[in-house]
Design an enzyme around this catalytic site. Sequence first.
Site, short mmCIF file in Angstrom:
data_model
loop_
_atom_site.label_atom_id
_atom_site.label_comp_id
_atom_site.label_asym_id
_atom_site.label_seq_id
_atom_site.Cartn_x
_atom_site.Cartn_y
_atom_site.Cartn_z
CD GLU A 20 -33.96 -62.54 18.85
OE1 GLU A 20 -32.80 -62.16 19.14
OE2 GLU A 20 -34.20 -63.42 18.00
CG PHE A 22 -40.75 -63.36 15.37
CD1 PHE A 22 -41.83 -63.47 14.50
CD2 PHE A 22 -40.46 -64.43 16.20
CE1 PHE A 22 -42.62 -64.61 14.47
CE2 PHE A 22 -41.25 -65.59 16.18
CZ PHE A 22 -42.33 -65.67 15.31
N PRO A 24 -45.26 -60.95 14.55
CG PRO A 24 -46.70 -61.90 16.10
CD PRO A 24 -45.83 -60.70 15.87
CE LYS A 25 -43.79 -64.77 7.69
NZ LYS A 25 -43.60 -65.83 6.67
CD1 TRP A 52 -34.48 -54.93 9.37
CD2 TRP A 52 -35.83 -53.64 10.60
NE1 TRP A 52 -34.80 -53.83 8.61
CE2 TRP A 52 -35.63 -53.02 9.35
CE3 TRP A 52 -36.64 -53.01 11.53
CZ2 TRP A 52 -36.21 -51.79 9.00
CZ3 TRP A 52 -37.21 -51.79 11.20
CH2 TRP A 52 -37.00 -51.19 9.96
NE ARG A 110 -23.26 -59.85 6.02
CZ ARG A 110 -22.48 -60.89 5.74
NH1 ARG A 110 -21.26 -60.69 5.31
NH2 ARG A 110 -22.92 -62.11 5.89
CG ASP A 112 -30.77 -60.82 2.70
OD1 ASP A 112 -30.53 -61.74 3.50
OD2 ASP A 112 -31.89 -60.58 2.26
CE1 TYR A 154 -24.60 -64.71 12.85
CE2 TYR A 154 -22.90 -63.01 12.70
CZ TYR A 154 -24.22 -63.42 12.54
OH TYR A 154 -25.16 -62.53 12.07
CE LYS A 175 -19.77 -57.46 13.47
NZ LYS A 175 -20.89 -58.43 13.31
#
Length: 609
Positions: A20, A22, A24-25, A52, A110, A112, A154, A175
């Site tokens: 995985e 992500f 970077p900013k 995401w 989902r 937020d 989870y 789901k």
Amino acid sequence: MKLCQKIAGYKDARPFFTFEFFPPKTDQGFDNLLPRISRLVSLNPLAVNITWGAGGTTKDRSLELAGITQTDHGVDTILHLTCTNMKQGLVDDVLRDAKARGIQNILALRGDPPRGEEYWIPTDPRFTHGADLVSYIKSSPEFSSDFCVGVAAYPDGHPDRETDEDGELEHLKRKVDAGADFIITQLFYDVDTFLQWVKRVRQKGIQVPIIPGIMPIQTYASFLRMTKLCGTRVPHSLMSDLVPLRHDDSKVKDYGVDLAVEMIRKLTTDGDIRGVHLCTLNLEKSVTRVLEGLSWVGGSLKPANRLIAMLQDASIGPDANLIITPHNATDSAAISLAAAGQGPDGEAGKGELNNAASWDDFPNGRFGDFKSPAYGETDLWGSSIMSRNQALEQWGHPKTLDDLTTMFLRHLHSKIATTPFSPTPLSPESLMIIQHLERLTRRGWWTVGSQPAINGASSSDEVVGWGPRGGYVYQKCFVEFFLERADLERIERKIRDEGHGWVDYFAGNVQGECRTTVPEGGRNAVTWGVFPGQEIAQSTIIERESFLSWKDEAFSIWAEWASFYPPDSQERRLLESIRAERWLVSVVHHDYTDPSALWTFLLKGDPVL
């Protein structure tokens, strides 16, 4: 190829694994992640996941990165996608874009959620739960045949804790009944409890593949932060092992590798678990060592990758108790300067302030090296760390500036455990300067980050120590706070007239303005360490790129907090006005030998302070 088909046809003797990443900013971090992904892809993962951001905040970077991994690196890519708080039509746009890039796998999240009666910004009405996104994709004439869809689970309970275990299993079953093809779980560290959870999942009639999420421990501080945010159960035996090591970062990392190897071996002896999902945090050293420890890779490693791993093994690992963001060590960000080796092609080399070979020593954060692939922590699968219940319980209903000042003071006095800018209580290090933070806060300059000046403390110090034992650590004092334009201009005049080169600052607002005394390209290392037989390790850096990245995040927090209150309410109007009008400023004093230098400079001669 679709992941469900790959799993069904997987015949290798060893279990499979996925990675995985992500986005970077920063542009530099993004560019430097690509050669890292290339090396990790050479280890032959079954697929890679690209995260995401909440509400589509990383949409462009996530799609770009997923397209690169899918097309340029030829590895099947799973694009994470949240569905709530997304603009109308954005889900359709993303699915079309993913399809055009050859991506056939989606992890439907989902994000937020509209918890209870929260006053969220209007979103696409088709999606309120992850099951809605799964059902939409699987029933859509446009998309149903194009995507294999996975969902999250989870095993230690959802961080929101909105329902009991049976309720969460019912959510998971909905789901899967909607068409989910596989399950990837959130991180956990109690294998026995996880395997019991798997049995209960199967008893519910859920038969799709379950892929456990494994996150090797990188540092003690990041471990505490991630397990808190994820609501992860931590076995007592793990903490008993880890606490004595917490001030020796290399030992913590070694322990994290060994623990991950042990967990995966135990998990994969159960015939139900055929593979694992490795959360890399955009770091390669630990996950590579885990796979080598399992004998899943090693002999096939290219010589260049073997050399890179050797260089990384030579690097230092600070950050055990470093406070640099919201008054607590667990949000701290650090990148060390390694003693040996030239950086790999495509990444910054030894001539840089921080050697690329050392980037793996820390999960990076707000004030690390903006060129690091790990710059800008992932946000837990697109979910906010705030909830309306938390906002109302701890932060109340602020209607005036005095109400906000009171909230920040309550956090300083440990009467509330969090603020929107600090997910944990005040750290012991912040207690060293609490009287100064209190004076600034009473002035209406709400402090959200700080560290005291330290001159040669032992690296084993319980409060400020970090890095290998037998060394000495140093810190310049800095403080970060929100203030009004008039106050910023007063500070600027003071720095210009009385700073004499000892004081620097960055200031930014939501409109995108940035003011600073630091020259273009200048970098200010505010924390460093001296250790036996190694180069100086400069672990905390404040410079324009990282400050602006954090500034954008900080002002987005004001917007999210405001969204918890009704439109046109006094609370929302107040918080939105703060976001629109205030500045975020970070001030550092370079005299680290004088613990009172910054405070004397800022506070002297001000009758209010």
